[in-house]
Scaffold this motif. Structure first.
Motif, PDB file in Angstrom:
ATOM      1  N   ILE A  91      -1.072   0.947   1.106  1.00 54.53           N
ATOM      2  CA  ILE A  91      -0.107   1.622   1.952  1.00 54.53           C
ATOM      3  C   ILE A  91       0.514   0.591   2.881  1.00 54.53           C
ATOM      4  CG2 ILE A  91      -1.833   2.337   3.671  1.00 54.53           C
ATOM      5  CD1 ILE A  91      -0.152   4.972   3.900  1.00 54.53           C
ATOM      6  N   SER A  92       1.819   0.632   2.993  1.00 51.98           N
ATOM      7  CA  SER A  92       2.529  -0.385   3.746  1.00 51.98           C
ATOM      8  C   SER A  92       2.472  -0.122   5.241  1.00 51.98           C
ATOM      9  CB  SER A  92       3.980  -0.473   3.283  1.00 51.98           C
ATOM     10  OG  SER A  92       4.707   0.684   3.661  1.00 51.98           O
ATOM     11  N   SER A  93       2.770  -1.162   5.995  1.00 51.53           N
ATOM     12  CA  SER A  93       2.748  -1.063   7.450  1.00 51.53           C
ATOM     13  C   SER A  93       3.977  -0.393   8.022  1.00 51.53           C
ATOM     14  CB  SER A  93       2.606  -2.454   8.065  1.00 51.53           C
ATOM     15  OG  SER A  93       3.729  -3.261   7.734  1.00 51.53           O
ATOM     16  N   THR A  94       5.101  -0.546   7.357  1.00 54.54           N
ATOM     17  CA  THR A  94       6.375  -0.150   7.928  1.00 54.54           C
ATOM     18  C   THR A  94       6.736   1.304   7.684  1.00 54.54           C
ATOM     19  OG1 THR A  94       7.497  -1.025   5.967  1.00 54.54           O
ATOM     20  CG2 THR A  94       7.319  -2.470   7.881  1.00 54.54           C
ATOM     21  N   ASP A  95       6.672   1.719   6.454  1.00 58.33           N
ATOM     22  CA  ASP A  95       7.137   3.057   6.105  1.00 58.33           C
ATOM     23  C   ASP A  95       6.130   3.846   5.274  1.00 58.33           C
ATOM     24  OD1 ASP A  95       9.479   2.031   3.453  1.00 58.33           O
ATOM     25  OD2 ASP A  95       7.362   1.587   3.806  1.00 58.33           O
ATOM     26  N   SER A  96       4.891   3.383   5.247  1.00 59.73           N
ATOM     27  CA  SER A  96       3.807   4.065   4.543  1.00 59.73           C
ATOM     28  C   SER A  96       4.093   4.259   3.058  1.00 59.73           C
ATOM     29  CB  SER A  96       3.496   5.407   5.213  1.00 59.73           C
ATOM     30  OG  SER A  96       2.999   5.213   6.518  1.00 59.73           O
ATOM     31  N   ARG A  97       4.763   3.292   2.465  1.00 55.88           N
ATOM     32  CA  ARG A  97       4.891   3.303   1.012  1.00 55.88           C
ATOM     33  C   ARG A  97       3.508   3.140   0.400  1.00 55.88           C
ATOM     34  NH1 ARG A  97       8.134  -0.657   2.542  1.00 55.88           N
ATOM     35  NH2 ARG A  97       6.913  -2.181   1.346  1.00 55.88           N
ATOM     36  N   THR A  98       3.289   3.785  -0.714  1.00 58.67           N
ATOM     37  CA  THR A  98       1.981   3.741  -1.359  1.00 58.67           C
ATOM     38  C   THR A  98       2.088   3.258  -2.792  1.00 58.67           C
ATOM     39  OG1 THR A  98       2.130   6.068  -2.027  1.00 58.67           O
ATOM     40  CG2 THR A  98       1.086   5.585   0.091  1.00 58.67           C
ATOM     41  N   TYR A  99       0.984   2.731  -3.266  1.00 53.90           N
ATOM     42  CA  TYR A  99       0.892   2.270  -4.639  1.00 53.90           C
ATOM     43  C   TYR A  99      -0.558   2.381  -5.066  1.00 53.90           C
ATOM     44  CZ  TYR A  99       1.308  -0.592  -8.811  1.00 53.90           C
ATOM     45  OH  TYR A  99       1.286  -1.032 -10.102  1.00 53.90           O
ATOM     46  N   TYR A 100      -0.782   2.713  -6.345  1.00 54.28           N
ATOM     47  CA  TYR A 100      -2.118   2.963  -6.839  1.00 54.28           C
ATOM     48  C   TYR A 100      -2.387   2.241  -8.143  1.00 54.28           C
ATOM     49  CZ  TYR A 100      -1.790   6.837  -3.566  1.00 54.28           C
ATOM     50  OH  TYR A 100      -1.621   7.599  -2.433  1.00 54.28           O
ATOM     51  N   LYS A 101      -3.640   1.903  -8.325  1.00 55.50           N
ATOM     52  CA  LYS A 101      -4.087   1.452  -9.623  1.00 55.50           C
ATOM     53  C   LYS A 101      -3.904   2.604 -10.617  1.00 55.50           C
ATOM     54  CE  LYS A 101      -8.305  -0.125 -11.945  1.00 55.50           C
ATOM     55  NZ  LYS A 101      -7.681  -1.296 -12.609  1.00 55.50           N
ATOM     56  N   GLU A 102      -3.510   2.282 -11.828  1.00 51.95           N
ATOM     57  CA  GLU A 102      -3.186   3.319 -12.796  1.00 51.95           C
ATOM     58  C   GLU A 102      -4.335   4.290 -13.029  1.00 51.95           C
ATOM     59  OE1 GLU A 102      -1.661   1.850 -16.447  1.00 51.95           O
ATOM     60  OE2 GLU A 102       0.013   0.790 -15.527  1.00 51.95           O
ATOM     61  N   SER A 103      -5.554   3.797 -13.034  1.00 51.95           N
ATOM     62  CA  SER A 103      -6.689   4.651 -13.353  1.00 51.95           C
ATOM     63  C   SER A 103      -6.994   5.695 -12.289  1.00 51.95           C
ATOM     64  CB  SER A 103      -7.930   3.799 -13.618  1.00 51.95           C
ATOM     65  OG  SER A 103      -8.310   3.075 -12.466  1.00 51.95           O
ATOM     66  N   VAL A 104      -6.453   5.520 -11.087  1.00 56.72           N
ATOM     67  CA  VAL A 104      -6.677   6.502 -10.027  1.00 56.72           C
ATOM     68  C   VAL A 104      -5.408   7.261  -9.659  1.00 56.72           C
ATOM     69  CG1 VAL A 104      -8.507   5.039  -9.114  1.00 56.72           C
ATOM     70  CG2 VAL A 104      -6.252   5.003  -8.030  1.00 56.72           C
ATOM     71  N   GLU A 105      -4.295   6.893 -10.232  1.00 54.40           N
ATOM     72  CA  GLU A 105      -3.023   7.565  -9.949  1.00 54.40           C
ATOM     73  C   GLU A 105      -3.164   9.056 -10.227  1.00 54.40           C
ATOM     74  OE1 GLU A 105       0.636   7.913  -8.554  1.00 54.40           O
ATOM     75  OE2 GLU A 105       0.043   5.858  -9.040  1.00 54.40           O
ATOM     76  N   MET A 138     -10.139  11.063  -2.371  1.00 58.21           N
ATOM     77  CA  MET A 138     -10.477  10.896  -3.774  1.00 58.21           C
ATOM     78  C   MET A 138     -10.852  12.250  -4.349  1.00 58.21           C
ATOM     79  SD  MET A 138     -12.723   7.381  -3.615  1.00 58.21           S
ATOM     80  CE  MET A 138     -14.061   8.189  -2.717  1.00 58.21           C
ATOM     81  N   THR A 139     -10.154  12.648  -5.391  1.00 60.20           N
ATOM     82  CA  THR A 139     -10.434  13.908  -6.057  1.00 60.20           C
ATOM     83  C   THR A 139     -10.753  13.655  -7.520  1.00 60.20           C
ATOM     84  OG1 THR A 139      -8.108  14.328  -6.622  1.00 60.20           O
ATOM     85  CG2 THR A 139      -8.873  15.120  -4.490  1.00 60.20           C
ATOM     86  N   ASP A 140     -11.344  14.666  -8.142  1.00 55.80           N
ATOM     87  CA  ASP A 140     -11.708  14.570  -9.550  1.00 55.80           C
ATOM     88  C   ASP A 140     -12.430  13.257  -9.840  1.00 55.80           C
ATOM     89  OD1 ASP A 140     -11.892  15.395 -12.211  1.00 55.80           O
ATOM     90  OD2 ASP A 140      -9.942  14.554 -12.749  1.00 55.80           O
ATOM     91  N   LEU A 141     -13.431  12.993  -9.060  1.00 52.65           N
ATOM     92  CA  LEU A 141     -14.152  11.734  -9.207  1.00 52.65           C
ATOM     93  C   LEU A 141     -14.869  11.660 -10.544  1.00 52.65           C
ATOM     94  CD1 LEU A 141     -15.402  11.428  -5.566  1.00 52.65           C
ATOM     95  CD2 LEU A 141     -14.113   9.665  -6.794  1.00 52.65           C
TER      96      LEU A 141
END
Length: 128
Positions: free
Chosen positions: A51-65, A83-86
């Protein structure tokens, strides 16, 4: 002293949920990008969410997307990982990290070298 205190780990069954928190202190939290990383026994550490500092942009590893959600509350100097559906393969020590370098592009967001400060981690165990 710079601190990143991760909490919220535990033992859960597959399909259940956990919310991790990372409480930051000793630095200007809102100026830093935050990443969640994990490391399973015998495996290399891998980036999970950003999650970015400026505008809270997010990015995820594909396996947890679609299963994990990162968020931050700058007023509380805290970042969360819902974390859901662990799954059993999510079992690992989870670490939060902070980095100020702001390279643009998802290629950089989950790279370990982008982060300066690291927490001690919290253990997540998912039973089948």
């Amino acid at each position: 002293e710079v601190q990143l205190q991760a909490s919220g780990g535990g033992l859960v069954q597959a399909g259940e949920s956990l919310r991790l928190a990372c409480a930051a202190s000793g630095f200007e939290f809102d100026a830093y990008n935050i990443g969640w990383f994990r490391q399973a026994p015998g495996e290399e550490r891998e980036g999970v969410a950003y999650i970015s500092s400026t505008d809270s942009r997010t990015y995820y590893k594909e396996s947890v997307e679609g299963r994990f959600t990162i968020s931050r509350d700058n007023a509380k100097n805290t970042v969360y990982l819902q974390m859901t559906d662990l799954k059993p393969e999510d079992t690992a020590a989870y670490y939060c990290a902070a980095g100020k370098q702001g390279l643009v592009g998802s290629y950089y967001y989950l790279l370990l070298y982008m982060y300066e400060y690291w927490g001690q981690g919290t253990l997540v165990t998912v039973s089948s």
